[in-house]
Motif scaffolding. Structure first.
Motif, PDB file in Angstrom:
ATOM      1  N   THR A  21       0.835  -1.203   0.000  1.00  0.00           N
ATOM      2  CA  THR A  21       0.000   0.000   0.000  1.00  0.00           C
ATOM      3  C   THR A  21       0.869   1.253   0.000  1.00  0.00           C
ATOM      4  O   THR A  21       0.588   2.205  -0.726  1.00  0.00           O
ATOM      5  CB  THR A  21      -0.947   0.004   1.218  1.00  0.00           C
ATOM      6  OG1 THR A  21      -1.717  -1.197   1.203  1.00  0.00           O
ATOM      7  CG2 THR A  21      -1.875   1.204   1.194  1.00  0.00           C
ATOM      8  N   SER A  60      -8.440  -2.673   6.234  1.00  0.00           N
ATOM      9  CA  SER A  60      -9.007  -1.365   5.941  1.00  0.00           C
ATOM     10  C   SER A  60      -8.401  -0.290   6.849  1.00  0.00           C
ATOM     11  O   SER A  60      -8.081   0.814   6.403  1.00  0.00           O
ATOM     12  CB  SER A  60     -10.522  -1.416   6.115  1.00  0.00           C
ATOM     13  OG  SER A  60     -11.097  -0.156   5.926  1.00  0.00           O
ATOM     14  N   TYR A  63      -4.901   0.443   5.726  1.00  0.00           N
ATOM     15  CA  TYR A  63      -4.936   1.248   4.504  1.00  0.00           C
ATOM     16  C   TYR A  63      -5.163   2.724   4.844  1.00  0.00           C
ATOM     17  O   TYR A  63      -4.475   3.604   4.334  1.00  0.00           O
ATOM     18  CB  TYR A  63      -6.032   0.742   3.561  1.00  0.00           C
ATOM     19  CG  TYR A  63      -6.033   1.449   2.236  1.00  0.00           C
ATOM     20  CD1 TYR A  63      -5.219   1.022   1.199  1.00  0.00           C
ATOM     21  CD2 TYR A  63      -6.835   2.570   2.029  1.00  0.00           C
ATOM     22  CE1 TYR A  63      -5.203   1.685  -0.014  1.00  0.00           C
ATOM     23  CE2 TYR A  63      -6.825   3.234   0.825  1.00  0.00           C
ATOM     24  CZ  TYR A  63      -6.007   2.779  -0.196  1.00  0.00           C
ATOM     25  OH  TYR A  63      -5.989   3.458  -1.390  1.00  0.00           O
ATOM     26  N   ARG A  64      -6.130   2.995   5.721  1.00  0.00           N
ATOM     27  CA  ARG A  64      -6.411   4.385   6.115  1.00  0.00           C
ATOM     28  C   ARG A  64      -5.202   5.012   6.807  1.00  0.00           C
ATOM     29  O   ARG A  64      -4.898   6.184   6.585  1.00  0.00           O
ATOM     30  CB  ARG A  64      -7.641   4.449   7.011  1.00  0.00           C
ATOM     31  CG  ARG A  64      -8.939   4.228   6.262  1.00  0.00           C
ATOM     32  CD  ARG A  64     -10.160   4.609   7.082  1.00  0.00           C
ATOM     33  NE  ARG A  64     -10.213   4.028   8.409  1.00  0.00           N
ATOM     34  CZ  ARG A  64     -10.828   2.901   8.721  1.00  0.00           C
ATOM     35  NH1 ARG A  64     -11.442   2.206   7.786  1.00  0.00           N
ATOM     36  NH2 ARG A  64     -10.831   2.451   9.948  1.00  0.00           N
ATOM     37  N   LEU A 142     -12.252   0.930  -2.700  1.00  0.00           N
ATOM     38  CA  LEU A 142     -11.002   0.170  -2.782  1.00  0.00           C
ATOM     39  C   LEU A 142     -10.648  -0.141  -4.232  1.00  0.00           C
ATOM     40  O   LEU A 142      -9.475  -0.078  -4.625  1.00  0.00           O
ATOM     41  CB  LEU A 142     -11.109  -1.115  -1.955  1.00  0.00           C
ATOM     42  CG  LEU A 142     -11.225  -0.905  -0.443  1.00  0.00           C
ATOM     43  CD1 LEU A 142     -11.548  -2.217   0.268  1.00  0.00           C
ATOM     44  CD2 LEU A 142      -9.958  -0.281   0.121  1.00  0.00           C
ATOM     45  N   LYS A 145      -9.133   2.751  -5.899  1.00  0.00           N
ATOM     46  CA  LYS A 145      -7.779   3.003  -5.418  1.00  0.00           C
ATOM     47  C   LYS A 145      -6.788   2.000  -6.010  1.00  0.00           C
ATOM     48  O   LYS A 145      -5.619   2.005  -5.685  1.00  0.00           O
ATOM     49  CB  LYS A 145      -7.743   2.962  -3.907  1.00  0.00           C
ATOM     50  CG  LYS A 145      -8.416   4.169  -3.271  1.00  0.00           C
ATOM     51  CD  LYS A 145      -8.313   4.112  -1.781  1.00  0.00           C
ATOM     52  CE  LYS A 145      -8.864   5.266  -1.031  1.00  0.00           C
ATOM     53  NZ  LYS A 145      -9.746   6.185  -1.542  1.00  0.00           N
ATOM     54  N   LEU A 155      -8.911  -8.296   2.098  1.00  0.00           N
ATOM     55  CA  LEU A 155      -8.911  -7.177   3.034  1.00  0.00           C
ATOM     56  C   LEU A 155     -10.188  -7.112   3.864  1.00  0.00           C
ATOM     57  O   LEU A 155     -10.162  -6.921   5.075  1.00  0.00           O
ATOM     58  CB  LEU A 155      -8.736  -5.868   2.257  1.00  0.00           C
ATOM     59  CG  LEU A 155      -8.750  -4.577   3.055  1.00  0.00           C
ATOM     60  CD1 LEU A 155      -7.563  -4.499   3.977  1.00  0.00           C
ATOM     61  CD2 LEU A 155      -8.745  -3.393   2.111  1.00  0.00           C
TER      62      LEU A 155
END
Length: 187
Positions: A21, A60, A63-64, A142, A145, A155
């Motif tokens: 990521t 998640s 990722y944030r 997602l 992205k 995920l």
């Protein structure tokens, strides 16, 4: 010791995802070190676990964290560059013959009108996304992205067919919402 065990278990499962990521969202042209982002992301994850924050979807959440940390690092890098430009300008001789003006050129894509149009379009897309059901909104977000349906399924802890279904139906719903907002495009 329980915090450390939980932290290590999350990193063991999602460590590769964390690094992928970072590589995906971090711009390569700013000279930002991926290791710095990874270290700060790990620190934020540790603090969240330490604060006993409930984390339902680890992938998640990671990722944030990565996106948030990357944005902060980019802002700091740009601020340092602006500071260096100011300092470099202060060191130069103040003699009028020596002073060279800096000229910034703005193309049509950077005009205030173009920026306002992009911001309006982004606002409409965000509003359209907000009207999607939560599961479709997550899946489409997602997907937009750059994640594959396999990655989304992993995920979100869904099956791949469920992730694929949510992405495709979510995209269909999003197109309908955008058409309703007056945004037409060709695929």
């Amino acid at each position: 010791m329980e915090i450390e065990a939980e932290f290590n278990a999350i990193l063991e499962k999602y460590g590769a995802f964390l690094r992928q990521t970072i590589a995906r969202v971090c711009p390569k042209d700013l000279g930002i070190q991926f290791d710095d982002i990874e270290q700060e992301a790990r620190l934020r994850l540790w603090r969240a676990i330490e604060a006993e924050r409930e984390i339902n979807f680890h992938g998640s959440y990671i990722y944030r964290i990565v996106v948030s940390v990357t944005i902060n690092v980019i802002r700091r890098a740009k601020a340092r560059r602006e500071e260096q430009l100011r300092l470099t300008g202060d060191d130069e001789d103040e003699d009028a013959a020596e002073v060279k003006p800096i000229t910034l050129t703005a193309g049509a894509e950077n005009s205030p009108e173009a920026r306002a149009e992009r911001e309006e379009l982004l606002r409409k897309v965000e509003e359209a996304m907000a009207r999607l059901t939560e599961s479709r909104r997550l899946a489409v977000g997602l997907h937009l992205k750059g994640m594959t349906t396999d990655e989304i399924a992993d995920l979100m802890e869904w099956s791949e067919p469920k992730a694929r279904n949510l992405v495709y139906r979510g995209l269909k719903d999003l197109r309908g919402e955008l058409r309703g907002a007056g945004i037409e495009y060709s695929e």
